[in-house]
Design a protein around this motif. Structure first.
Motif, PDB file in Angstrom:
ATOM      1  N   LEU A   1       0.840  -1.212   0.000  1.00 51.11           N
ATOM      2  CA  LEU A   1       0.000   0.000   0.000  1.00 51.11           C
ATOM      3  C   LEU A   1       0.870   1.255   0.000  1.00 51.11           C
ATOM      4  O   LEU A   1       0.627   2.211  -0.747  1.00 51.11           O
ATOM      5  CB  LEU A   1      -0.921   0.030   1.230  1.00 51.11           C
ATOM      6  CG  LEU A   1      -1.998  -1.061   1.329  1.00 51.11           C
ATOM      7  CD1 LEU A   1      -2.858  -0.853   2.577  1.00 51.11           C
ATOM      8  CD2 LEU A   1      -2.882  -1.077   0.085  1.00 51.11           C
ATOM      9  N   LEU A   2       1.918   1.229   0.834  1.00 51.16           N
ATOM     10  CA  LEU A   2       2.807   2.395   0.924  1.00 51.16           C
ATOM     11  C   LEU A   2       3.607   2.561  -0.372  1.00 51.16           C
ATOM     12  O   LEU A   2       3.758   3.675  -0.884  1.00 51.16           O
ATOM     13  CB  LEU A   2       3.749   2.244   2.114  1.00 51.16           C
ATOM     14  CG  LEU A   2       3.050   2.246   3.490  1.00 51.16           C
ATOM     15  CD1 LEU A   2       3.974   1.706   4.568  1.00 51.16           C
ATOM     16  CD2 LEU A   2       2.580   3.659   3.849  1.00 51.16           C
ATOM     17  N   ALA A   3       4.085   1.428  -0.904  1.00 50.61           N
ATOM     18  CA  ALA A   3       4.876   1.479  -2.143  1.00 50.61           C
ATOM     19  C   ALA A   3       4.030   2.012  -3.299  1.00 50.61           C
ATOM     20  O   ALA A   3       4.544   2.660  -4.214  1.00 50.61           O
ATOM     21  CB  ALA A   3       5.412   0.098  -2.473  1.00 50.61           C
ATOM     22  N   ALA A   4       2.732   1.751  -3.261  1.00 43.53           N
ATOM     23  CA  ALA A   4       1.848   2.218  -4.339  1.00 43.53           C
ATOM     24  C   ALA A   4       1.639   3.731  -4.270  1.00 43.53           C
ATOM     25  O   ALA A   4       1.093   4.328  -5.199  1.00 43.53           O
ATOM     26  CB  ALA A   4       0.504   1.509  -4.253  1.00 43.53           C
ATOM     27  N   GLY A   5       2.050   4.336  -3.159  1.00 46.83           N
ATOM     28  CA  GLY A   5       1.965   5.790  -3.068  1.00 46.83           C
ATOM     29  C   GLY A   5       0.918   6.291  -2.085  1.00 46.83           C
ATOM     30  O   GLY A   5       0.640   7.493  -2.013  1.00 46.83           O
ATOM     31  N   ILE A   6       0.322   5.375  -1.333  1.00 45.83           N
ATOM     32  CA  ILE A   6      -0.630   5.828  -0.309  1.00 45.83           C
ATOM     33  C   ILE A   6       0.182   6.415   0.851  1.00 45.83           C
ATOM     34  O   ILE A   6       1.196   5.828   1.267  1.00 45.83           O
ATOM     35  CB  ILE A   6      -1.534   4.663   0.151  1.00 45.83           C
ATOM     36  CG1 ILE A   6      -2.380   4.192  -1.036  1.00 45.83           C
ATOM     37  CG2 ILE A   6      -2.423   5.076   1.313  1.00 45.83           C
ATOM     38  CD1 ILE A   6      -3.161   2.928  -0.802  1.00 45.83           C
ATOM     39  N   LYS A   7      -0.260   7.560   1.362  1.00 46.12           N
ATOM     40  CA  LYS A   7       0.525   8.265   2.382  1.00 46.12           C
ATOM     41  C   LYS A   7       0.585   7.452   3.681  1.00 46.12           C
ATOM     42  O   LYS A   7      -0.404   6.836   4.075  1.00 46.12           O
ATOM     43  CB  LYS A   7      -0.124   9.622   2.693  1.00 46.12           C
ATOM     44  CG  LYS A   7      -0.251  10.537   1.496  1.00 46.12           C
ATOM     45  CD  LYS A   7       0.983  11.405   1.356  1.00 46.12           C
ATOM     46  CE  LYS A   7       0.913  12.343   0.167  1.00 46.12           C
ATOM     47  NZ  LYS A   7       0.663  11.692  -1.126  1.00 46.12           N
ATOM     48  N   PRO A   8       1.744   7.481   4.351  1.00 43.93           N
ATOM     49  CA  PRO A   8       1.894   6.698   5.585  1.00 43.93           C
ATOM     50  C   PRO A   8       0.848   7.026   6.658  1.00 43.93           C
ATOM     51  O   PRO A   8       0.527   6.173   7.470  1.00 43.93           O
ATOM     52  CB  PRO A   8       3.296   7.073   6.077  1.00 43.93           C
ATOM     53  CG  PRO A   8       3.997   7.606   4.884  1.00 43.93           C
ATOM     54  CD  PRO A   8       2.971   8.169   3.959  1.00 43.93           C
ATOM     55  N   ASP A   9       0.320   8.245   6.644  1.00 43.86           N
ATOM     56  CA  ASP A   9      -0.676   8.551   7.681  1.00 43.86           C
ATOM     57  C   ASP A   9      -2.105   8.189   7.252  1.00 43.86           C
ATOM     58  O   ASP A   9      -3.070   8.599   7.867  1.00 43.86           O
ATOM     59  CB  ASP A   9      -0.591  10.024   8.103  1.00 43.86           C
ATOM     60  CG  ASP A   9      -0.920  10.965   6.962  1.00 43.86           C
ATOM     61  OD1 ASP A   9      -1.055  10.490   5.811  1.00 43.86           O
ATOM     62  OD2 ASP A   9      -1.056  12.173   7.216  1.00 43.86           O
ATOM     63  N   ARG A  10      -2.233   7.420   6.194  1.00 45.88           N
ATOM     64  CA  ARG A  10      -3.552   6.984   5.683  1.00 45.88           C
ATOM     65  C   ARG A  10      -3.748   5.499   5.827  1.00 45.88           C
ATOM     66  O   ARG A  10      -4.734   4.965   5.315  1.00 45.88           O
ATOM     67  CB  ARG A  10      -3.698   7.319   4.171  1.00 45.88           C
ATOM     68  CG  ARG A  10      -3.544   8.748   3.801  1.00 45.88           C
ATOM     69  CD  ARG A  10      -4.755   9.511   4.237  1.00 45.88           C
ATOM     70  NE  ARG A  10      -4.390  10.371   5.322  1.00 45.88           N
ATOM     71  CZ  ARG A  10      -5.236  10.867   6.206  1.00 45.88           C
ATOM     72  NH1 ARG A  10      -6.507  10.586   6.160  1.00 45.88           N
ATOM     73  NH2 ARG A  10      -4.828  11.634   7.171  1.00 45.88           N
ATOM     74  N   VAL A  11      -2.798   4.760   6.406  1.00 41.51           N
ATOM     75  CA  VAL A  11      -2.897   3.297   6.423  1.00 41.51           C
ATOM     76  C   VAL A  11      -2.957   2.738   7.847  1.00 41.51           C
ATOM     77  O   VAL A  11      -2.480   3.370   8.798  1.00 41.51           O
ATOM     78  CB  VAL A  11      -1.681   2.635   5.707  1.00 41.51           C
ATOM     79  CG1 VAL A  11      -1.681   2.959   4.230  1.00 41.51           C
ATOM     80  CG2 VAL A  11      -0.369   3.051   6.347  1.00 41.51           C
ATOM     81  N   PHE A  12      -3.586   1.599   7.989  1.00 37.20           N
ATOM     82  CA  PHE A  12      -3.529   0.874   9.260  1.00 37.20           C
ATOM     83  C   PHE A  12      -3.774  -0.611   9.025  1.00 37.20           C
ATOM     84  O   PHE A  12      -4.069  -1.023   7.896  1.00 37.20           O
ATOM     85  CB  PHE A  12      -4.497   1.471  10.298  1.00 37.20           C
ATOM     86  CG  PHE A  12      -5.968   1.291   9.998  1.00 37.20           C
ATOM     87  CD1 PHE A  12      -6.702   0.251  10.584  1.00 37.20           C
ATOM     88  CD2 PHE A  12      -6.650   2.164   9.158  1.00 37.20           C
ATOM     89  CE1 PHE A  12      -8.056   0.095  10.327  1.00 37.20           C
ATOM     90  CE2 PHE A  12      -8.010   2.017   8.894  1.00 37.20           C
ATOM     91  CZ  PHE A  12      -8.716   0.971   9.489  1.00 37.20           C
TER      92      PHE A  12
END
Ligand code: TYM
Length: 322
Positions: free
Chosen positions: A63-74
């Motif tokens: 998810l992070l590698a795809a470009g989703i911001k680190p503060d948007r994931v859990f």
């Protein structure tokens, strides 16, 4: 507006997950969005705990590698207490018939030795995921739209019975590649849990393997290259994949190729180019466990805090604590 969506670590992520979901999440995302790894959902069928843990990490990295911001994931299980509580409230809002009607439940239950109760109630947990965070839009592939419909029904029913607590969400679908099919059997969708991997392009497959899988894709014996999903599903699938990778329409692309071999080569190269940066960044992130752990902990705290108000209101309105 808050968009929310998730991916289940029931296997390695594949091209269908990327084109139909993750890539759009990263591209179309806005400030309030949330994306998560739904590890609780992976427990609905037989699974191996240590593999589940490592797949969850891998998908968080994807998810992070795809470009989703680190503060948007859990990661979903970091909110297991909140989701467990809300899920129970929603289970008591849902009829047995509604849950048993879910197409995915029927397909997955079919042929399983032991059908876990969680497989039946999983769409209710998915409703809890969505409603806890007050999501307005849920970007998913076609296979998940029925579950989002259930979340809508449960939200409306709870609101009209007990009082307005939940935002009623809606599903949003990708215009192309909403359903990428298996390359070896274009009548079934590309899936993480398929036994035979020959028709599934995984995001972390090396480029040569990707090429081999595409070159061996099942097509048909027709001479003409036309985009006809019902009569030529294998060809249509390749055209859709290429269209999604290069940002054009499958009908237009069909006109430009005169042989299947030529088309397959173009598809293989487009897929390799599409996946290369994603693969490189995922592997890099997986090399730095500390960074991933920190992102995960911060994401959990944030999502828990955002969901707290909705959970407290739902429990109170339902006549429980608070
Ligand atoms: P999952 O892990 O099966 O799939 C993740 C996303 O990928 C899409 N997808 C596909 N798109 C195109 N072609 C395919 N072959 C293909 N296969 C999968 C799915 O539609 C999905 O968008 N239950 C969900 C995860 C979930 C969730 C949620 C989603 C849990 N809670 C709350 C939205 C909101 C699932 O198992 O997705």
């Amino acid at each position: 507006m808050t968009r929310l969506s998730a991916i289940t670590p029931s296997g390695h992520a594949h091209l269908g997950n990327h084109l139909g979901a993750i890539r759009r999440w990263a591209r179309e995302g806005s400030a309030g969005d949330l994306y998560f790894v739904s590890d609780l959902h992976a427990m609905t069928v037989s699974y191996n705990p240590s593999r589940l843990r490592s797949l969850s990490r891998e998908l968080l990295a994807v998810l992070l590698a795809a470009g989703i911001k680190p503060d948007r994931v859990f990661v979903q299980s970091d909110l297991v207490r909140e989701l467990g509580a809300l899920s129970w409230v929603l289970e008591c809002t849902c009829s047995f018939g509604e849950a048993a009607r879910m197409t995915q439940f029927k397909q997955r239950a079919d042929g399983q030795g032991m059908v876990r109760l969680g497989l039946l109630t999983y769409p209710v947990l998915m409703a809890a995921d969505i409603l806890l965070q007050g999501a307005t839009e849920v970007p998913v592939g076609q296979d998940q739209t029925q579950h989002v419909e259930l979340a809508r029904s449960l939200a409306r029913r709870f609101n009209s019975t007990f009082g307005e607590v939940f935002v009623v969400p809606r599903a949003v679908m990708a215009p192309t590649a909403a359903r990428v099919m298996d390359l070896s059997d274009p009548t079934r969708k590309m899936s993480k849990s398929t036994q035979d991997n020959a028709g599934v392009v995984f995001l972390l497959d090396d480029p040569d393997l990707v090429r081999r899988k595409v070159m061996r894709a099942v097509t048909d014996n027709e001479k003409r290259l036309e985009y006809r999903p019902t009569t030529q599903p294998g060809l249509a699938n390749l055209l859709e994949i290429l269209a999604a990778c290069v940002g054009r329409s499958p009908i237009e692309i069909a006109d430009e190729y005169s042989s299947y071999g030529e088309l397959k080569e173009a598809v293989a190269e487009a897929v390799v180019a599409e996946l290369a940066p994603l693969r490189a960044s995922t592997l890099e992130l997986l090399d730095d466990p500390k960074e991933l752990d920190e992102i995960r902990a911060a994401g959990a705290a944030r999502a828990r805090e955002w969901g707290r108000h909705v959970l407290e209101s739902a429990l109170r309105m339902a006549g429980l604590s608070g």
